[in-house]
Design a protein around this motif. Sequence first.
Motif, PDB file in Angstrom:
ATOM      1  N   UNK A  20      -8.576   4.833  -1.322  1.00  0.00           N
ATOM      2  CA  UNK A  20      -8.251   5.675  -0.173  1.00  0.00           C
ATOM      3  C   UNK A  20      -7.161   6.670  -0.547  1.00  0.00           C
ATOM      4  N   UNK A  21      -6.152   6.182  -1.271  1.00  0.00           N
ATOM      5  CA  UNK A  21      -5.031   7.039  -1.642  1.00  0.00           C
ATOM      6  C   UNK A  21      -5.481   8.214  -2.488  1.00  0.00           C
ATOM      7  N   UNK A  22      -6.409   7.970  -3.415  1.00  0.00           N
ATOM      8  CA  UNK A  22      -6.894   9.052  -4.258  1.00  0.00           C
ATOM      9  C   UNK A  22      -7.600  10.131  -3.448  1.00  0.00           C
ATOM     10  N   UNK A  23      -8.404   9.695  -2.472  1.00  0.00           N
ATOM     11  CA  UNK A  23      -9.088  10.671  -1.627  1.00  0.00           C
ATOM     12  C   UNK A  23      -8.061  11.452  -0.814  1.00  0.00           C
ATOM     13  N   UNK A  24      -7.095  10.706  -0.219  1.00  0.00           N
ATOM     14  CA  UNK A  24      -6.069  11.363   0.588  1.00  0.00           C
ATOM     15  C   UNK A  24      -5.304  12.393  -0.223  1.00  0.00           C
ATOM     16  N   UNK A  25      -4.958  12.014  -1.459  1.00  0.00           N
ATOM     17  CA  UNK A  25      -4.168  12.919  -2.290  1.00  0.00           C
ATOM     18  C   UNK A  25      -4.943  14.186  -2.600  1.00  0.00           C
ATOM     19  N   UNK A  26      -6.243  14.027  -2.829  1.00  0.00           N
ATOM     20  CA  UNK A  26      -7.054  15.202  -3.118  1.00  0.00           C
ATOM     21  C   UNK A  26      -7.082  16.108  -1.890  1.00  0.00           C
ATOM     22  N   UNK A  27      -7.300  15.507  -0.703  1.00  0.00           N
ATOM     23  CA  UNK A  27      -7.381  16.294   0.524  1.00  0.00           C
ATOM     24  C   UNK A  27      -6.037  16.940   0.855  1.00  0.00           C
ATOM     25  N   UNK A  28      -4.951  16.195   0.594  1.00  0.00           N
ATOM     26  CA  UNK A  28      -3.612  16.708   0.881  1.00  0.00           C
ATOM     27  C   UNK A  28      -3.238  17.825  -0.069  1.00  0.00           C
TER      28      UNK A  28
ATOM     29  N   UNK B 147      -6.323 -11.062   0.417  1.00  0.00           N
ATOM     30  CA  UNK B 147      -6.192  -9.890   1.280  1.00  0.00           C
ATOM     31  C   UNK B 147      -5.253  -8.858   0.686  1.00  0.00           C
ATOM     32  N   UNK B 148      -4.139  -9.338   0.132  1.00  0.00           N
ATOM     33  CA  UNK B 148      -3.166  -8.424  -0.464  1.00  0.00           C
ATOM     34  C   UNK B 148      -3.779  -7.761  -1.691  1.00  0.00           C
ATOM     35  N   UNK B 149      -4.384  -8.569  -2.550  1.00  0.00           N
ATOM     36  CA  UNK B 149      -4.937  -8.066  -3.807  1.00  0.00           C
ATOM     37  C   UNK B 149      -5.972  -6.971  -3.547  1.00  0.00           C
ATOM     38  N   UNK B 150      -6.975  -7.311  -2.733  1.00  0.00           N
ATOM     39  CA  UNK B 150      -8.042  -6.332  -2.504  1.00  0.00           C
ATOM     40  C   UNK B 150      -7.576  -5.195  -1.623  1.00  0.00           C
ATOM     41  N   UNK B 151      -6.648  -5.490  -0.716  1.00  0.00           N
ATOM     42  CA  UNK B 151      -6.119  -4.434   0.138  1.00  0.00           C
ATOM     43  C   UNK B 151      -5.431  -3.362  -0.688  1.00  0.00           C
ATOM     44  N   UNK B 152      -4.627  -3.806  -1.667  1.00  0.00           N
ATOM     45  CA  UNK B 152      -3.916  -2.837  -2.504  1.00  0.00           C
ATOM     46  C   UNK B 152      -4.910  -2.045  -3.346  1.00  0.00           C
ATOM     47  N   UNK B 153      -5.907  -2.755  -3.921  1.00  0.00           N
ATOM     48  CA  UNK B 153      -6.902  -2.037  -4.730  1.00  0.00           C
ATOM     49  C   UNK B 153      -7.693  -1.062  -3.864  1.00  0.00           C
ATOM     50  N   UNK B 154      -8.075  -1.506  -2.667  1.00  0.00           N
ATOM     51  CA  UNK B 154      -8.790  -0.611  -1.753  1.00  0.00           C
ATOM     52  C   UNK B 154      -7.956   0.616  -1.423  1.00  0.00           C
ATOM     53  N   UNK B 155      -6.643   0.389  -1.277  1.00  0.00           N
ATOM     54  CA  UNK B 155      -5.778   1.518  -0.927  1.00  0.00           C
ATOM     55  C   UNK B 155      -5.717   2.547  -2.044  1.00  0.00           C
ATOM     56  N   UNK B 156      -5.948   2.111  -3.281  1.00  0.00           N
ATOM     57  CA  UNK B 156      -5.962   3.072  -4.379  1.00  0.00           C
ATOM     58  C   UNK B 156      -7.114   4.064  -4.208  1.00  0.00           C
TER      59      UNK B 156
ATOM     60  N   UNK C  68       0.845  -1.199   0.000  1.00  0.00           N
ATOM     61  CA  UNK C  68       0.000   0.000   0.000  1.00  0.00           C
ATOM     62  C   UNK C  68       0.874   1.240   0.000  1.00  0.00           C
ATOM     63  N   UNK C  69       1.980   1.191   0.776  1.00  0.00           N
ATOM     64  CA  UNK C  69       2.861   2.356   0.815  1.00  0.00           C
ATOM     65  C   UNK C  69       3.532   2.568  -0.544  1.00  0.00           C
ATOM     66  N   UNK C  70       4.011   1.474  -1.147  1.00  0.00           N
ATOM     67  CA  UNK C  70       4.652   1.589  -2.463  1.00  0.00           C
ATOM     68  C   UNK C  70       3.671   2.145  -3.493  1.00  0.00           C
ATOM     69  N   UNK C  71       2.435   1.625  -3.465  1.00  0.00           N
ATOM     70  CA  UNK C  71       1.439   2.090  -4.421  1.00  0.00           C
ATOM     71  C   UNK C  71       1.120   3.561  -4.177  1.00  0.00           C
TER      72      UNK C  71
END
Lengths: 155, 492
Positions: free
Chosen positions: B358-366, B347-356, B55-58
């Motif tokens: 979350x990451x997009x929302x975080x990036x917008x807010x940041x 878990x890894x597969x969906x976790x990484x996709x889920x993080x995308x 998730x961090x790498x992605x």
Amino acid sequence: VSRDRWSAAGLALLAIVYLVIARRYPLDTLATPGPGVMPLIAGVALFATAISIFIVAITARPARDAGGLSETGAAPTRPIESSRALSSPLVLAAALVLYAALLPRLGFIASSFALVVLGSRLMGARGWWRPVALALGVTVAAHLLFARWLGVPLP
Amino acid sequence: VSELFVALTPANLLACFVGTVLGTIVGVLPGLGPAGAMALVLPLTIKLGPTAGLIMLAGIYYGAMYGGSTTSILVNVPGEAASVVTTIDGYRLARKGRAGAALAIAAIASFFAGTVSVIALQVAAPLVARAALAFGPAEYFAFALLGLLLLANLTGGSRAKSLAMVLVGVMLSTVGMDPLGGTVRFTFDLAGAQGGLSFVAVTTGLFGVAEVLASMTEPAAATPVARVKFRELYPSREELRRSFPPMLRGTVLGFLVGLVPGPAATIASFVSYGIEKKVSRYRRELGTGAIEGVAGPEAANNAAAGGGMIPLLSLGLPFTPSTAVLLSGMLLMGVTPGPFLLRDHPGVFWGVIGSFYVGNVMLLLLNLPLVGVFARVATIPPRYLMPGVLVLCAVAAYSDNNNVFDVWVMIAAGIAGWAMRALDFSPAPLVLGLVLGPVLERSLLQALTIARGEIGGLWASGPAAVMLAAALGALVAPGLTALLRRTATQRA
């Protein structure tokens, strides 16, 4: 473009040396291919590609080299103008070689400290205060983060 | 699909946050790109475990796409290749006093395209993975070969030079134990080389050390950064309305380009700009500071980053340096991407996709409120930044195998990479040759063995034959067209 001739010759030489060493590894048969097959293919293909770069380089007309967008976007390469522009990266490259040699003897903290001080001076930092402070900060932070917290056995 | 919420545990949210912040900083800084940065933090992410680590790498991968546009708009210096096009209209908008609006539109377009492409990824990746279950060694060989040849065609600059770099990468990949028989090759009796050249060491050298060396010969850019006030970030209704069609076109285009091997994000942004120049109702204004020139390419490069994840997650074949680093991260964490990823590590597969998501929302807010802070980062003088990068490169290379040999490899790769840049050779094809070399070798030898030595076994199946034909086309076609063009101009 004359640089292309030299780089093509260098690549061809690399391919030849590689192929000569690769002769040690058996090809065996097509049904049971051995460890020499892939190196043979890769070496021959690189040699052929190097020849084609060379041919393009000697037949190209100068006009065709002008313009063109660097799509890779990596820093656009400029011709290296003076020997002075070349000298500081060369010094740093030498420092890096020294760094790898000293790493097992002096340890991570001492050699990295020296590398950062030297590196920032080479890149144009003035005085000694800031480079030393920077080097201290970087090496101690890296040591705490990687050696202490992450357990990387740094030398 | 409840596994999608794996991304919402506090530890994973933190990993995502750190990744997106790091990625944005890397995107803002010219020089160090996402692939180099991801390689730098690999030792850190391995400690975190597969899901949080990936998730961090992605997050870095996505964050860099966002950050790259910030400096394009404010300083006219693209933070990385995929935002070169954004400088054309983005910087002119900033000069007109619409910097805030351009930044906001870039963030919104990135968010929109990123989210849409993740939805498409979520739907498509399992389907591709299921289809790939039928892939045998012959198909994998054909696909990897096709990918590498397309990559050489699309990297930009000289095709033959890119191909040469792919081949040098493949040659470097033959160092160490061979993938089938266990013969040790090209090690010159060096113990450190037995396991093969460290991918992390080569990548940190080519993308980290080489950048540092190259930056020393470039004049330092001392452009003052305009301050952007929070109030100015609101685009006008007119600007929003005009941004939507290019955003939509850019998203679809970017995702499709992302599926093709090569520097997809960069190509997608250029193509999107080209399309806007043809079809946009405001095409006359493009080049003078039109919002379409920001919205389209920014959507396209983020969508391409999503599309590029499909071959990695469903086939285990990376076609960009960044996804290659992700692959090596996965392998180091004991996760093998490919058709079985979804079955073995849901878990890894969906976790990484889920993080995308979350990451997009975080990036917008940041990005909206902190845009000024990130723009400041770009003004840190290289003399204070680059030496630290060197030390981080050394730590990353060393910690791959806890071996000084890898530091030597990194330094050699760094010096070679610097020379390559000076001679107009791109490092990206080399890295992918290095990663895909063993795939090529293993699948070729296995396919030959299965076919009992009949070379025809390589194209016995339909998909393999089609892909090999396409690979041949990719190899021959550019040369043919160049030849035809040359004879045509000679006749004229």
